[in-house]
Scaffold this motif. Sequence first.
Motif, mmCIF file in Angstrom:
data_model
loop_
_atom_site.group_PDB
_atom_site.id
_atom_site.type_symbol
_atom_site.label_atom_id
_atom_site.label_comp_id
_atom_site.label_asym_id
_atom_site.label_seq_id
_atom_site.Cartn_x
_atom_site.Cartn_y
_atom_site.Cartn_z
ATOM 1 N N ASN A 62 -33.813 7.291 24.932
ATOM 2 C CA ASN A 62 -34.760 8.714 24.119
ATOM 3 C C ASN A 62 -35.816 8.467 23.899
ATOM 4 O OD1 ASN A 62 -32.948 10.481 25.101
ATOM 5 N ND2 ASN A 62 -32.175 10.535 22.685
ATOM 6 N N LEU A 63 -35.056 6.528 23.675
ATOM 7 C CA LEU A 63 -36.390 6.018 22.640
ATOM 8 C C LEU A 63 -37.513 4.776 23.868
ATOM 9 C CD1 LEU A 63 -34.507 3.450 20.212
ATOM 10 C CD2 LEU A 63 -36.336 5.110 19.315
ATOM 11 N N ASP A 64 -37.189 4.865 24.656
ATOM 12 C CA ASP A 64 -38.113 4.533 26.077
ATOM 13 C C ASP A 64 -38.435 5.873 26.189
ATOM 14 O OD1 ASP A 64 -36.820 2.093 26.489
ATOM 15 O OD2 ASP A 64 -35.507 2.385 27.957
ATOM 16 N N ASN A 65 -38.097 6.446 26.332
ATOM 17 C CA ASN A 65 -38.287 8.019 26.794
ATOM 18 C C ASN A 65 -39.865 8.845 25.506
ATOM 19 O OD1 ASN A 65 -37.898 7.952 28.991
ATOM 20 N ND2 ASN A 65 -36.199 9.455 28.701
ATOM 21 N N ALA A 66 -39.546 8.559 24.957
ATOM 22 C CA ALA A 66 -40.830 8.759 23.162
ATOM 23 C C ALA A 66 -41.897 8.338 23.407
ATOM 24 C CB ALA A 66 -39.693 8.234 21.998
#
Length: 134
Positions: free
Chosen positions: A106-110
Amino acid sequence: MEVTNCKACGNLFNYTSGPRLCPNCMKKLEKKFAITKDYIRENPHANINTVAKECKVSIPQIKKWIREERLSFSQESGIGLECDNCGKMIRTGRFCAECKAKMINNLDNAYEKPKPVVQKKKEKEKERMRYLDK
């Protein structure tokens, strides 16, 4: 730096960061941590209540060390904490491996990843013929 009172003994000290404990109380707490760690290593089947009683450390303090990933119990001990996210039993930390992987994803895609910069040549230069003079 700020001057504050130690939570354990009440003495004044210069506080910089971390727990609000004076250097003397921090040393005592680290000694208790070392004793607890050694006890768990020597008695891998001990439960958390036994560890707390034998090492004279509070159960919340042991759980705090486990959440900080400073302590971990073996698979045979049967001791576990719940994952803060899904409730699955874990041996150390705050999150299970699956929840950690989801959070990382999720952080990578944020955030939007920068697009590679492509230099475009002018259309006229591309189509033009070039001559070499002698």
